[in-house]
Each structure stands twice: as C-alpha cells, then as structure tokens.
Design an enzyme around this catalytic site. Sequence first.
Site, PDB file in Angstrom:
ATOM      1  N   GLU A   8       0.805  -1.215   0.000  1.00  0.00           N
ATOM      2  CA  GLU A   8       0.000   0.000   0.000  1.00  0.00           C
ATOM      3  C   GLU A   8       0.843   1.273   0.000  1.00  0.00           C
ATOM      4  O   GLU A   8       1.910   1.338   0.606  1.00  0.00           O
ATOM      5  CB  GLU A   8      -0.910   0.003   1.237  1.00  0.00           C
ATOM      6  CG  GLU A   8      -1.964  -1.074   1.160  1.00  0.00           C
ATOM      7  CD  GLU A   8      -2.617  -1.366   2.499  1.00  0.00           C
ATOM      8  OE1 GLU A   8      -1.897  -1.794   3.431  1.00  0.00           O
ATOM      9  OE2 GLU A   8      -3.836  -1.156   2.613  1.00  0.00           O
ATOM     10  N   CYS A  33       3.018   8.678   1.187  1.00  0.00           N
ATOM     11  CA  CYS A  33       3.539   7.779   2.221  1.00  0.00           C
ATOM     12  C   CYS A  33       3.798   6.429   1.563  1.00  0.00           C
ATOM     13  O   CYS A  33       2.873   5.782   1.073  1.00  0.00           O
ATOM     14  CB  CYS A  33       2.528   7.657   3.351  1.00  0.00           C
ATOM     15  SG  CYS A  33       3.023   6.472   4.618  1.00  0.00           S
ATOM     16  N   CYS A  49       5.211  -6.327   7.930  1.00  0.00           N
ATOM     17  CA  CYS A  49       6.249  -5.780   8.820  1.00  0.00           C
ATOM     18  C   CYS A  49       6.643  -6.826   9.861  1.00  0.00           C
ATOM     19  O   CYS A  49       5.790  -7.513  10.407  1.00  0.00           O
ATOM     20  CB  CYS A  49       5.727  -4.534   9.529  1.00  0.00           C
ATOM     21  SG  CYS A  49       6.987  -3.682  10.512  1.00  0.00           S
ATOM     22  N   CYS A  54       4.691  -4.200  16.846  1.00  0.00           N
ATOM     23  CA  CYS A  54       4.097  -3.154  17.690  1.00  0.00           C
ATOM     24  C   CYS A  54       2.622  -3.476  17.959  1.00  0.00           C
ATOM     25  O   CYS A  54       1.869  -3.794  17.036  1.00  0.00           O
ATOM     26  CB  CYS A  54       4.227  -1.792  17.028  1.00  0.00           C
ATOM     27  SG  CYS A  54       5.934  -1.324  16.710  1.00  0.00           S
ATOM     28  N   CYS A 112      -0.369  -1.464  16.118  1.00  0.00           N
ATOM     29  CA  CYS A 112      -0.293  -1.246  14.665  1.00  0.00           C
ATOM     30  C   CYS A 112      -0.883  -2.431  13.906  1.00  0.00           C
ATOM     31  O   CYS A 112      -0.536  -3.582  14.148  1.00  0.00           O
ATOM     32  CB  CYS A 112       1.158  -1.048  14.248  1.00  0.00           C
ATOM     33  SG  CYS A 112       1.357  -0.797  12.478  1.00  0.00           S
ATOM     34  N   CYS A 124      -2.089   6.314   9.755  1.00  0.00           N
ATOM     35  CA  CYS A 124      -0.942   5.658  10.409  1.00  0.00           C
ATOM     36  C   CYS A 124      -1.400   4.409  11.139  1.00  0.00           C
ATOM     37  O   CYS A 124      -2.340   4.442  11.927  1.00  0.00           O
ATOM     38  CB  CYS A 124      -0.319   6.556  11.474  1.00  0.00           C
ATOM     39  SG  CYS A 124       0.286   8.102  10.890  1.00  0.00           S
TER      40      CYS A 124
HETATM   41  N1  SAH Z   1       8.182   0.913  11.152  1.00  0.00           N
HETATM   42  C1  SAH Z   1       8.416   2.326  11.063  1.00  0.00           C
HETATM   43  C2  SAH Z   1       7.604   2.965   9.961  1.00  0.00           C
HETATM   44  C3  SAH Z   1       6.123   3.004  10.189  1.00  0.00           C
HETATM   45  S1  SAH Z   1       5.720   4.646  10.534  1.00  0.00           S
HETATM   46  C4  SAH Z   1       8.190   2.970  12.427  1.00  0.00           C
HETATM   47  O1  SAH Z   1       7.815   2.268  13.340  1.00  0.00           O
HETATM   48  O2  SAH Z   1       8.454   4.163  12.577  1.00  0.00           O
HETATM   49  C5  SAH Z   1       4.219   4.478  11.237  1.00  0.00           C
HETATM   50  C6  SAH Z   1       4.016   5.452  12.385  1.00  0.00           C
HETATM   51  O3  SAH Z   1       2.663   5.272  12.780  1.00  0.00           O
HETATM   52  C7  SAH Z   1       4.880   5.116  13.577  1.00  0.00           C
HETATM   53  O4  SAH Z   1       5.316   6.273  14.221  1.00  0.00           O
HETATM   54  C8  SAH Z   1       3.926   4.339  14.466  1.00  0.00           C
HETATM   55  O5  SAH Z   1       4.279   4.475  15.816  1.00  0.00           O
HETATM   56  C9  SAH Z   1       2.618   4.986  14.148  1.00  0.00           C
HETATM   57  N2  SAH Z   1       1.472   4.089  14.353  1.00  0.00           N
HETATM   58  C10 SAH Z   1       1.460   2.763  14.261  1.00  0.00           C
HETATM   59  N3  SAH Z   1       0.224   2.276  14.523  1.00  0.00           N
HETATM   60  C11 SAH Z   1      -0.555   3.347  14.776  1.00  0.00           C
HETATM   61  C12 SAH Z   1      -1.930   3.506  15.102  1.00  0.00           C
HETATM   62  N4  SAH Z   1      -2.745   2.460  15.214  1.00  0.00           N
HETATM   63  N5  SAH Z   1      -2.385   4.760  15.293  1.00  0.00           N
HETATM   64  C13 SAH Z   1      -1.568   5.811  15.166  1.00  0.00           C
HETATM   65  N6  SAH Z   1      -0.271   5.723  14.843  1.00  0.00           N
HETATM   66  C14 SAH Z   1       0.231   4.493  14.668  1.00  0.00           C
END
Ligand code: SAH
Length: 344
Positions: A90, A103, A110, A114, A117, A334
């Site tokens: 995506e 983006c 991944c 986390c 996410c 995000c």
């Molecule tokens: N793996 C990398 C790139 C992904 S960036 C990283 O972790 O930075 C994605 C961003 O969205 C990250 O800052 C992550 O913390 C945030 N994110 C992930 N899940 C989310 C959610 N459910 N709601 C809001 N932000 C989220």
Amino acid sequence: MSQPLVGMDLAELGEALGPDQPGYRARQLYDAIYRGEAPDLVQISTLPVRMREDLARRHALGLPEIERLYQSSDGTRRYLLRLEDGRTVETVLMPEGERDTICISSQVGCPVDCKFCMTALMGLERSLSAGEIVGQVLLVARDNRLRREGGRLNIVMMGQGEPLLNLENVVKATRILLDPAGFGLSPRRITVSTAGIIPKIEELGREPVRPKLAISLNASTEEMRQELMPITRKYHLKDLVEACKAYPLRSWEKLTFEYVLLRGVNDTDGDARRVVRRLANLNCKVNLIALNPGPGIPYATPEPDRVASFHEIVRRSLPCFVRKPRGLDIYAACGQLKRNAVEG
Ligand code: SAH
C-alpha cells in the site's frame, strides 16, 4: 525476463543498454525513467525505436500496477499496488492545499510487532527492492500529475514495513529520489521513520545521501515501551537516546519523534513530562498521533482534551504538533495499512 529498469542507477542502466552505447544514451534512459512520465519503455521518445524495442525485449520497466484505489472523503487516496511477483503493498497520497505527501512502504507487511499497529498483524512477507520503493513514488506522482518543484511534494517512508530493516534498498531508492538528474527531490522533502533499530540508525548517519530521520518513541518509560514495542527489548530506550545524541544532523535538520497516544496507557501528564525529560538536549520536534483504531488492536483513542493536555506540556519545552489523521474512513491512516477492504 531479467531485472526491471526502475530502481537501477545510471551505471546499471548503461549495462542494461549493452556495451558500445555512448554514455549519453544511459543518461537519456535515466532521465526518461525518473524525470519523465513515460508509462512504458516503447514510449521513451528520446531513444531510437530499435533501441527501445531491444530493451523492452530484455527488461520490464517495472512500475507496480494499481490493483485497487480507495478514495477518502478528506482527499486522501490509498493505493493497493500489485508487484511483479503478484504480492500487493500500500501507498497513500495525502493532498493538503498546495502540498502533497506520499507515504510509501519499504516492506510487504512488517516484522516489528508493535501492539497498536495493524500492519504488525500481517507479519513480514518480504522486503521491497529499491525499484519497488521508487516505483510507488513514480506511479502515484504520475497518476495524480503531482508537481514537485518548490517543495510541493513530500515523501515519507512510513507505510508498511520497518525501513531500517531494509536499509540498503531504502538508501538506494533515496539516492534516485534525491538525485537532481533523477527524480530531483530536495533532501528536506523525504523522511524515513524507524521503530528504533539502533545499529541501523548509526549506519544511516554515515550515508552521505539520506532522508531525514523520524523515530517512533511511543512510550516514556523503558518498561512501557517494551510492552508496546517488543523489539525494544533488544534496542533499549536509553541507548536509542544516546544514538540520537550521536546522530550527525545536517545544519538544517532536526530529529522527529513520533508518539502514539493510547488511552489510559501512555497518555498521562506524567508521561508528557517524562518525554520532555528524555528528549532534553536533543535537536528535535515531537509529533503526537492519537491512536487510529482498528480491528485486532486492543487500545482506544484518548479524548481530545487528554491529547490537548499532553500536547500543552510537551509544547512548553519542544516544538510539538498533533498529527491530523488522514484517510481514517478508508484505512489509510498511520498504523492502519493492512490491505483492509472498504465497502462501497
Ligand atoms: N516501522 C516504522 C515505519 C512506520 S511509521 C516505524 O515504526 O516508525 C508508522 C508510524 O505510525 C509510527 O510512528 C507508528 O508508531 C505509528 N502508528 C502505528 N500504529 C498506529 C496507530 N494504530 N495509530 C496511530 N499511529 C500508529
């Protein structure tokens, strides 16, 4: 068919053209692929027809194909793109006034687990090639006729995947995107975000051509961070902050820290004060993101006044912004990229 052309640097394109071609042919091809809008090889009008046909017999151009396009009521567009091997990934376009942000993803799925996410729920399918990373930008820019001069276009590597676990391809893609003879973006217009893979942060810092760096902080204590982001059991918060102190920022550059706010978990005033203390002495800013919820995610979004209070505390000490969710209605925000289907 051998390697696709998108993702090749100038020398590799020269090789693809074959021996005995003058150097300017490779430059014409490089220019057509990264600056031009040629939808396929045979339309590259700067090259002789025979040469194009020859090339097309041996190489695919290698742009991804649009499998689905989801349109949000706020203007955001989520692309589900099909790659050469049939897998899909995506890419999200967020237009805002005079500015567009794309983006892009660095991996399919991944490997970083986390807990807030949705992409984590996919697991890792594979890493993307440099061409597949650049290809997302070329395709979305072309599909929307995006203009890139005057800093209108921004790229964030914040889609599916952990970019620093695919650093070599991310750096190669960045070189092409930043090359004035290539895609021609300014280094201020491209940012990579990491969950905090410390040795790779150090490696990135040694690259002469690199994107700006954003780091997903997401907790104010070591314990909470390890609970929310299990990978940080290996890469401790304390060491992360040290790596950030040592990171060679360019004169115009600041680090960005992202902090996802989870209701009742990491969103108290005490957390905000600890974030400020942790980041003291770093040349940085903070982006707060109120959780974007989704199926399978065991957390809730804080109330707006909780977000405001957290913001107020951090803002007294550091530049701090609340990231506006984009494309929530199409699972494009995000943490929502998991190839979710949308009705209608
Ligand atoms: N793996 C990398 C790139 C992904 S960036 C990283 O972790 O930075 C994605 C961003 O969205 C990250 O800052 C992550 O913390 C945030 N994110 C992930 N899940 C989310 C959610 N459910 N709601 C809001 N932000 C989220």
